[in-house]
Write a protein that holds these residues in place. Sequence first.
Motif, PDB file in Angstrom:
ATOM      1  N   VAL A 163       6.347   2.777  -2.806  1.00 15.03           N
ATOM      2  CA  VAL A 163       6.917   1.856  -3.799  1.00 15.03           C
ATOM      3  C   VAL A 163       5.896   0.779  -4.161  1.00 15.03           C
ATOM      4  CG1 VAL A 163       8.776   0.217  -4.284  1.00 15.03           C
ATOM      5  CG2 VAL A 163       9.256   2.263  -2.907  1.00 15.03           C
ATOM      6  N   SER A 218      -1.240  -6.140   4.569  1.00 13.16           N
ATOM      7  CA  SER A 218      -1.315  -4.838   5.223  1.00 13.16           C
ATOM      8  C   SER A 218      -1.704  -4.986   6.686  1.00 13.16           C
ATOM      9  CB  SER A 218      -2.360  -4.001   4.474  1.00 13.16           C
ATOM     10  OG  SER A 218      -2.633  -2.807   5.144  1.00 13.16           O
ATOM     11  N   SER A 232       0.814  -1.215   0.000  1.00 15.74           N
ATOM     12  CA  SER A 232       0.000   0.000   0.000  1.00 15.74           C
ATOM     13  C   SER A 232       0.848   1.265   0.000  1.00 15.74           C
ATOM     14  CB  SER A 232      -0.870   0.011   1.263  1.00 15.74           C
ATOM     15  OG  SER A 232      -0.015  -0.024   2.397  1.00 15.74           O
TER      16      SER A 232
HETATM   17  P1  NDP Z   1       6.279   3.550   2.913  1.00 20.24           P
HETATM   18  O1  NDP Z   1       6.716   4.521   3.954  1.00 20.24           O
HETATM   19  O2  NDP Z   1       5.384   4.023   1.843  1.00 20.24           O
HETATM   20  O3  NDP Z   1       5.637   2.320   3.717  1.00 20.24           O
HETATM   21  C1  NDP Z   1       5.344   1.094   3.112  1.00 20.24           C
HETATM   22  C2  NDP Z   1       4.278   0.360   3.885  1.00 20.24           C
HETATM   23  O4  NDP Z   1       4.796  -0.166   5.112  1.00 20.24           O
HETATM   24  C3  NDP Z   1       3.101   1.200   4.335  1.00 20.24           C
HETATM   25  O5  NDP Z   1       2.214   1.392   3.261  1.00 20.24           O
HETATM   26  C4  NDP Z   1       2.500   0.374   5.467  1.00 20.24           C
HETATM   27  O6  NDP Z   1       1.531  -0.533   4.980  1.00 20.24           O
HETATM   28  C5  NDP Z   1       3.707  -0.420   5.980  1.00 20.24           C
HETATM   29  N1  NDP Z   1       4.061   0.027   7.334  1.00 20.24           N
HETATM   30  C6  NDP Z   1       4.338   1.299   7.745  1.00 20.24           C
HETATM   31  N2  NDP Z   1       4.594   1.333   9.071  1.00 20.24           N
HETATM   32  C7  NDP Z   1       4.484   0.044   9.504  1.00 20.24           C
HETATM   33  C8  NDP Z   1       4.611  -0.561  10.767  1.00 20.24           C
HETATM   34  N3  NDP Z   1       4.914   0.152  11.852  1.00 20.24           N
HETATM   35  N4  NDP Z   1       4.422  -1.906  10.839  1.00 20.24           N
HETATM   36  C9  NDP Z   1       4.105  -2.645   9.740  1.00 20.24           C
HETATM   37  N5  NDP Z   1       3.950  -2.107   8.525  1.00 20.24           N
HETATM   38  C10 NDP Z   1       4.151  -0.790   8.401  1.00 20.24           C
HETATM   39  O7  NDP Z   1       7.606   2.867   2.284  1.00 20.24           O
HETATM   40  P2  NDP Z   1       8.230   2.987   0.826  1.00 20.24           P
HETATM   41  O8  NDP Z   1       7.243   2.451  -0.144  1.00 20.24           O
HETATM   42  O9  NDP Z   1       8.817   4.331   0.632  1.00 20.24           O
HETATM   43  O10 NDP Z   1       9.458   1.962   0.942  1.00 20.24           O
HETATM   44  C11 NDP Z   1       9.267   0.560   0.840  1.00 20.24           C
HETATM   45  C12 NDP Z   1      10.456  -0.159   1.463  1.00 20.24           C
HETATM   46  O11 NDP Z   1      11.651   0.255   0.812  1.00 20.24           O
HETATM   47  C13 NDP Z   1      10.624   0.162   2.952  1.00 20.24           C
HETATM   48  O12 NDP Z   1      10.977  -1.006   3.648  1.00 20.24           O
HETATM   49  C14 NDP Z   1      11.772   1.146   2.977  1.00 20.24           C
HETATM   50  O13 NDP Z   1      12.550   1.018   4.155  1.00 20.24           O
HETATM   51  C15 NDP Z   1      12.592   0.704   1.763  1.00 20.24           C
HETATM   52  N6  NDP Z   1      13.349   1.834   1.212  1.00 20.24           N
HETATM   53  C16 NDP Z   1      12.704   2.985   0.849  1.00 20.24           C
HETATM   54  C17 NDP Z   1      13.420   4.081   0.392  1.00 20.24           C
HETATM   55  C18 NDP Z   1      12.730   5.355  -0.009  1.00 20.24           C
HETATM   56  O14 NDP Z   1      13.444   6.330  -0.357  1.00 20.24           O
HETATM   57  N7  NDP Z   1      11.412   5.416  -0.019  1.00 20.24           N
HETATM   58  C19 NDP Z   1      14.901   4.035   0.293  1.00 20.24           C
HETATM   59  C20 NDP Z   1      15.470   2.762   0.650  1.00 20.24           C
HETATM   60  C21 NDP Z   1      14.717   1.725   1.108  1.00 20.24           C
HETATM   61  P3  NDP Z   1       0.086  -0.725   5.705  1.00 20.24           P
HETATM   62  O15 NDP Z   1      -0.328   0.596   6.245  1.00 20.24           O
HETATM   63  O16 NDP Z   1      -0.771  -1.221   4.588  1.00 20.24           O
HETATM   64  O17 NDP Z   1       0.306  -1.759   6.759  1.00 20.24           O
END
Ligand code: NDP
Length: 302
Positions: free
Chosen positions: A12, A31, A9
């Motif tokens: 990325v 999720s 969700s």
């Molecule tokens: P987001 O911040 O958009 O989060 C991705 C999803 O993680 C959310 O939609 C949510 O899904 C879930 N999430 C958030 N907090 C929690 C929690 N406390 N416990 C469980 N699930 C949680 O991430 P990105 O899409 O930006 O990044 C995806 C991955 O790539 C991440 O792991 C990030 O660390 C890694 N990454 C990202 C970078 C960037 O610049 N964006 C750079 C390098 C790595 P829901 O609410 O549906 O549960």
Amino acid sequence: KKSRAGGGSGFVGRELTRLLRSKGHEVTVISRQPGPGKITWGELESSGLPACEGAVNLAGENLMNPLRWWNESYKKDLFSSRIDTTKTLARAIAASPSPPRSWVLVSGVACYKPSLTAQYTEDSEWTPFDLLSKLVKEWEASALLPEDVAKTTKQVVIRPGVVLGRDGGAMKQMLLPFWLGLGGTLGSGNQPFPWIHVSDLAGIIAHTLEPPADTPSPSPQVFNGVAPALNTNYEFTKELGRVMRRPTIFPVPGFVINTLLGAERGMVLTQGQKVVPERTQESGYQYKYPDLTSALKEIVGS
Ligand code: NDP
């Protein structure tokens, strides 16, 4: 074909879901919240992994949440949101009567020690040296499948740099100050700035989800998820200003960033690594946005 994506969700995950659906795949998001086209982590644990060809984990508490102070409870959430979800998905894959053919974990380049000179490929040796590199170590370790499952499921780790796109991540926070003419280099500006366009990160994930040509191996295949152009923060700042037609004359001193964000995460912005996507390019993946100009034009122009 069916894929399951933890964290699908998010920033990325939405891009990946769009891409996979456009290729005719069926995608289920894992999720914390129930909803159409989703299952929850609890359902995954109790009912197991629904049959699928590929599994991806993109879940994780946002590292750059400006509204959260850098304290122990935040750090704990950063670890547990990544490691617990990864373990849950890896366990569900291992327990599945028909495990998926590919299992992709998206981690980060924080495992490589920031340096102005060193260049890192996927084969570079590294040992944890700070909090975020320890996080990557534990995170990637928690994705490992038992040996017998790894004989049929290809294990992949993708390490992205800063993900650039209009709908989330770092850009979402930078566009307004830059638009107001308040953008500038972060810290010295000399530090490398490993980056990737979100569409290419989704593309690389989709590319690695393809059926393996070779036999799966007991250790994961690592792909650096960065653009092939090696840029510094200065180059990024000046190019963004140029594309937006805005001045970028206000450098943000490193100590201000460290005070606001905490030094342990501030370093993600004030320091950087030269990361080379060697295996990603060898794999035949064709970048849509290999250089800053094309990536930033797409983001700012859309
Ligand atoms: P987001 O911040 O958009 O989060 C991705 C999803 O993680 C959310 O939609 C949510 O899904 C879930 N999430 C958030 N907090 C929690 C929690 N406390 N416990 C469980 N699930 C949680 O991430 P990105 O899409 O930006 O990044 C995806 C991955 O790539 C991440 O792991 C990030 O660390 C890694 N990454 C990202 C970078 C960037 O610049 N964006 C750079 C390098 C790595 P829901 O609410 O549906 O549960």
